[in-house]
Scaffold this motif. Sequence first.
Motif, PDB file in Angstrom:
ATOM      1  N   UNK A  68       0.818  -1.214   0.000  1.00 59.48           N
ATOM      2  CA  UNK A  68       0.000   0.000   0.000  1.00 59.48           C
ATOM      3  C   UNK A  68       0.845   1.255   0.000  1.00 59.48           C
ATOM      4  N   UNK A  69       0.470   2.197  -0.839  1.00 57.02           N
ATOM      5  CA  UNK A  69       0.989   3.561  -0.810  1.00 57.02           C
ATOM      6  C   UNK A  69      -0.204   4.440  -0.466  1.00 57.02           C
ATOM      7  N   UNK A  82       3.262  12.135   1.733  1.00 58.63           N
ATOM      8  CA  UNK A  82       3.252  10.680   1.659  1.00 58.63           C
ATOM      9  C   UNK A  82       3.082  10.160   3.076  1.00 58.63           C
ATOM     10  N   UNK A  83       2.080   9.322   3.317  1.00 55.28           N
ATOM     11  CA  UNK A  83       1.827   8.811   4.660  1.00 55.28           C
ATOM     12  C   UNK A  83       2.339   7.382   4.844  1.00 55.28           C
ATOM     13  N   UNK A  84       2.161   6.538   3.842  1.00 55.63           N
ATOM     14  CA  UNK A  84       2.582   5.136   3.933  1.00 55.63           C
ATOM     15  C   UNK A  84       3.214   4.735   2.613  1.00 55.63           C
ATOM     16  N   UNK A  85       4.392   4.160   2.692  1.00 57.51           N
ATOM     17  CA  UNK A  85       5.037   3.610   1.505  1.00 57.51           C
ATOM     18  C   UNK A  85       5.758   2.345   1.948  1.00 57.51           C
ATOM     19  N   UNK A 118      -2.606   0.303  -4.550  1.00 58.88           N
ATOM     20  CA  UNK A 118      -2.182  -1.073  -4.292  1.00 58.88           C
ATOM     21  C   UNK A 118      -2.082  -1.762  -5.643  1.00 58.88           C
ATOM     22  N   UNK A 119      -0.850  -1.882  -6.129  1.00 63.98           N
ATOM     23  CA  UNK A 119      -0.659  -2.440  -7.465  1.00 63.98           C
ATOM     24  C   UNK A 119      -1.264  -1.519  -8.497  1.00 63.98           C
ATOM     25  N   UNK A 120      -2.167  -2.053  -9.323  1.00 60.45           N
ATOM     26  CA  UNK A 120      -2.795  -1.229 -10.359  1.00 60.45           C
ATOM     27  C   UNK A 120      -4.127  -0.627  -9.894  1.00 60.45           C
ATOM     28  N   UNK A 121      -4.501  -0.879  -8.663  1.00 60.81           N
ATOM     29  CA  UNK A 121      -5.751  -0.330  -8.125  1.00 60.81           C
ATOM     30  C   UNK A 121      -5.477   0.958  -7.346  1.00 60.81           C
ATOM     31  N   UNK A 122      -6.353   1.938  -7.539  1.00 60.62           N
ATOM     32  CA  UNK A 122      -6.213   3.235  -6.869  1.00 60.62           C
ATOM     33  C   UNK A 122      -7.581   3.692  -6.387  1.00 60.62           C
ATOM     34  N   UNK A 123      -7.607   4.253  -5.180  1.00 62.29           N
ATOM     35  CA  UNK A 123      -8.854   4.755  -4.619  1.00 62.29           C
ATOM     36  C   UNK A 123      -8.579   6.055  -3.885  1.00 62.29           C
ATOM     37  N   UNK A 124      -9.525   6.978  -3.938  1.00 65.25           N
ATOM     38  CA  UNK A 124      -9.358   8.243  -3.233  1.00 65.25           C
ATOM     39  C   UNK A 124     -10.614   8.643  -2.496  1.00 65.25           C
ATOM     40  N   UNK A 125     -10.419   9.331  -1.374  1.00 59.60           N
ATOM     41  CA  UNK A 125     -11.543   9.900  -0.642  1.00 59.60           C
ATOM     42  C   UNK A 125     -11.192  11.313  -0.229  1.00 59.60           C
TER      43      UNK A 125
END
Length: 132
Positions: A68-69, A82-85, A118-125
């Motif tokens: 997860x990024x 950047x919070x998590x890498x 996460x990989x090729x998946x991206x989500x935003x809120x």
Amino acid sequence: VHQESRFQDFALDTPGEVRALAVDPDEWVLGRKTRVLTGNQSAIVRIYPNVARESARIVYNVRPGGAADLEIVDLLGRRVRKLVRAEVRSGRHVATWDGRFESSEPAPSGIYFARLRDGDREEGQRVVLIRP
């Protein structure tokens, strides 16, 4: 139960399901959200408080084997912080954005987005930051 200023925000987690309900002091329902998460899905579960004055906590789920990024971006998609890498273990995690840029300068009031990749998946809120 989280209460900030005039509003209350309730979250109820059952296995694989997230329900959130925002209620004002007069008990009017302001918003309702239900989402079913599978065990193999990375997703942002909840951001609170939202509207944030100084900091916001971001609850997110990482699928098994996920990397997860998690970052905060502005309306133009530019990275603010950047919070998590890292490759983190699967399951539920919490990250805190302190309302600051990478340079530690306070970010101005505005609308931002927490973005989980996460990989090729991206989500935003959306995250709303209001400075006094």
